[in-house]
Motif scaffolding. Structure first.
Motif: not given
Length: 173
Positions: A83, A130-131, A133-135, A137-138, A88, A170, A173
């Motif tokens: 990641s 998407s998962s 990106a969520y990781f 962002q969080e 990314q 986190l 997902n």
């Protein structure tokens, strides 16, 4: 060295080489020790200065932890995937390619952290991206909130209570 203070002139500090004779030293000065001299030219830091330094260290610690988490991989359907920023970009590139050429790309193969290959359908890969990106962002928002707490801390003790706790959700997902 010989050290002196002029108590009549706003506590002006003087330092003379040892070879200087007493006649060459300005009259009216009070001798002080080297330790006193050093404490006068390098006064101890105020509580506010010490707290600000501690805040800066805490913010640096949070930034380092954020980067470690972001580069440590994220979990998707039980596997850990790289990641880093470069990873990314690659994931986003693959998603973009699949969206631009939906009829040409039936699946996307991706390598997990353990070097195994996962074959995703295009829709599965969009969920994977998407998962990720969520990781990201969080993680970034968590770091931001902790840094804000550090900036607003009123004491060293309060700063010490600000810690980055691992949150399994986190990475699940």
């Amino acid at each position: 060295m010989k050290y002196f203070i002029d108590k009549n002139n706003n506590n002006q500090i003087y330092a003379y080489e040892d070879e200087v004779s007493d006649e060459q030293i300005k009259t009216g000065l009070t001798p002080i020790s080297e330790e006193e001299f050093n404490s006068l030219i390098n006064p101890p830091k105020s509580e506010e200065e010490l707290l600000n330094e501690a805040k800066e260290l805490k913010i640096n610690e949070i930034n380092a932890k954020k980067e470690s988490v972001l580069n440590g991989g994220f979990s998707f359907k039980g596997k850990i995937y790289q990641s880093s920023n470069e990873d990314q970009l690659r994931i986003n590139g693959a998603v973009t390619n699949a969206l631009v050429n939906p009829n040409l790309i039936p699946y996307i193969d991706w390598i997990a952290l353990d070097n195994t290959t996962t074959r995703f359908s295009v829709d599965e890969f969009k969920l994977f991206a998407s998962s990720m990106a969520y990781f990201v962002q969080e993680t970034i928002f968590k770091a931001s909130a902790l840094k804000e707490k550090a900036r607003n801390a009123q004491s060293k003790e309060e700063l010490d209570l600000i810690v980055w706790e691992s949150e399994k959700w986190l990475k699940q997902n």
